[in-house]
Write an enzyme that holds these catalytic residues in place. Sequence first.
Site, PDB file in Angstrom:
ATOM      1  NE  ARG A  18      -2.667   0.104   3.542  1.00  0.00           N
ATOM      2  CZ  ARG A  18      -3.529   0.462   4.488  1.00  0.00           C
ATOM      3  NH1 ARG A  18      -4.826   0.359   4.271  1.00  0.00           N
ATOM      4  NH2 ARG A  18      -3.110   0.912   5.651  1.00  0.00           N
ATOM      5  CB  THR A  60      -2.352   7.004  -2.805  1.00  0.00           C
ATOM      6  OG1 THR A  60      -1.658   5.744  -2.945  1.00  0.00           O
ATOM      7  CG2 THR A  60      -1.553   8.110  -3.472  1.00  0.00           C
ATOM      8  CG  ASP A  95       2.451  -2.648   9.107  1.00  0.00           C
ATOM      9  OD1 ASP A  95       2.748  -3.803   8.704  1.00  0.00           O
ATOM     10  OD2 ASP A  95       2.465  -1.664   8.359  1.00  0.00           O
ATOM     11  CG  ASP A 144       6.189  -3.072   9.747  1.00  0.00           C
ATOM     12  OD1 ASP A 144       6.966  -3.475   8.869  1.00  0.00           O
ATOM     13  OD2 ASP A 144       5.746  -1.909   9.785  1.00  0.00           O
TER      14      ASP A 144
HETATM   15  C1  PRP Z   1      -1.148  -4.739   4.306  1.00  0.00           C
HETATM   16  C2  PRP Z   1      -1.937  -6.030   4.377  1.00  0.00           C
HETATM   17  C3  PRP Z   1      -2.737  -5.993   3.098  1.00  0.00           C
HETATM   18  C4  PRP Z   1      -3.019  -4.530   2.938  1.00  0.00           C
HETATM   19  C5  PRP Z   1      -4.422  -4.276   3.376  1.00  0.00           C
HETATM   20  O1  PRP Z   1      -0.062  -4.896   3.495  1.00  0.00           O
HETATM   21  O2  PRP Z   1      -1.144  -7.169   4.513  1.00  0.00           O
HETATM   22  O3  PRP Z   1      -2.041  -6.508   1.976  1.00  0.00           O
HETATM   23  O4  PRP Z   1      -2.109  -3.822   3.789  1.00  0.00           O
HETATM   24  O5  PRP Z   1      -4.778  -2.978   3.150  1.00  0.00           O
HETATM   25  P1  PRP Z   1      -5.885  -2.565   2.083  1.00  0.00           P
HETATM   26  O6  PRP Z   1      -7.054  -3.446   2.314  1.00  0.00           O
HETATM   27  O7  PRP Z   1      -6.169  -1.132   2.449  1.00  0.00           O
HETATM   28  O8  PRP Z   1      -5.293  -2.676   0.715  1.00  0.00           O
HETATM   29  P2  PRP Z   1       1.026  -3.716   3.278  1.00  0.00           P
HETATM   30  O9  PRP Z   1       0.640  -2.886   2.093  1.00  0.00           O
HETATM   31  O10 PRP Z   1       1.239  -2.991   4.566  1.00  0.00           O
HETATM   32  O11 PRP Z   1       2.311  -4.493   2.829  1.00  0.00           O
HETATM   33  P3  PRP Z   1       3.230  -5.505   3.666  1.00  0.00           P
HETATM   34  O12 PRP Z   1       2.404  -6.738   3.903  1.00  0.00           O
HETATM   35  O13 PRP Z   1       4.374  -5.743   2.745  1.00  0.00           O
HETATM   36  O14 PRP Z   1       3.643  -4.844   4.949  1.00  0.00           O
HETATM   37  N1  URA Z   2      -2.482  -3.238   6.906  1.00  0.00           N
HETATM   38  C1  URA Z   2      -2.153  -3.674   8.127  1.00  0.00           C
HETATM   39  O1  URA Z   2      -1.139  -4.364   8.303  1.00  0.00           O
HETATM   40  N2  URA Z   2      -2.931  -3.320   9.163  1.00  0.00           N
HETATM   41  C2  URA Z   2      -4.033  -2.552   9.025  1.00  0.00           C
HETATM   42  O2  URA Z   2      -4.719  -2.272  10.023  1.00  0.00           O
HETATM   43  C3  URA Z   2      -4.360  -2.109   7.731  1.00  0.00           C
HETATM   44  C4  URA Z   2      -3.576  -2.471   6.692  1.00  0.00           C
END
Ligand code: PRP
Ligand code: URA
Length: 207
Positions: free
Chosen positions: A102, A106, A198, A201
Amino acid sequence: MTVTVLNHSLIKHKLTNIRRKETKTKDFYQCVSEIAGLMAYEISRDFPLKDVEIETPICKTVQKELAQEIVIVPILRAGLGMVDGIRDMIPTAKVGFIGLYRDEETHLPVEYYAKFPPSMKDAIVLLVDPMLATGGSAVAAVDMLKKRGAKDIRYVGLVAAPEGVKAMQDAHPEVPVYVAALDEKLNENCYIIPGLGDCGDRLFGTK
Ligand code: PRP
Ligand code: URA
């Protein structure tokens, strides 16, 4: 679209563990994996079976085995935390990968990787990602799977916000959504409330 919240006591118990802010990486990863395994057990109870002739040490017999290939597709990174638990339940499953993150400003998904097994068209595809927040990532991932010919796609996540469920419902009404919890809403940074923070993380110790 059907949304199923899996109200199993063990799933709820383990989910509370990963919501706690003091839960550290190792326990967090282990609980995510265990919840994913329990969810796989629940949602696979109706997977189609076919007859197969085998031989026991005693005699020949016709028994049952899974009729379709199962493909697990985690959305990187956080979806990776669910793969081991599901593979413990379904060791014959193949694994594909979708890389999406994400954008921090945005909140829209950005694609950076895709790799799938050849058998997507006839498989049951379990798209896994713990967090369904705005739904942008899940919607984009289903778009990618459909382009690869997948027809039977099921989303499996841990925590969903109503906004994410609605986005999936609008974009892909035929994809069933299975989650461990449906939370209240999103905050101003599009994080789920109460959520668990998160997930990527916390799974991989990157903050
Ligand atoms: C997180 C999560 C989803 C997304 C959800 O990933 O694992 O993929 O956010 O958010 P959304 O429904 O608003 O799209 P992130 O983009 O943080 O990436 P990561 O798993 O690499 O940390
Ligand atoms: N991605 C995450 O990891 N946590 C949230 O709450 C939303 C998006």
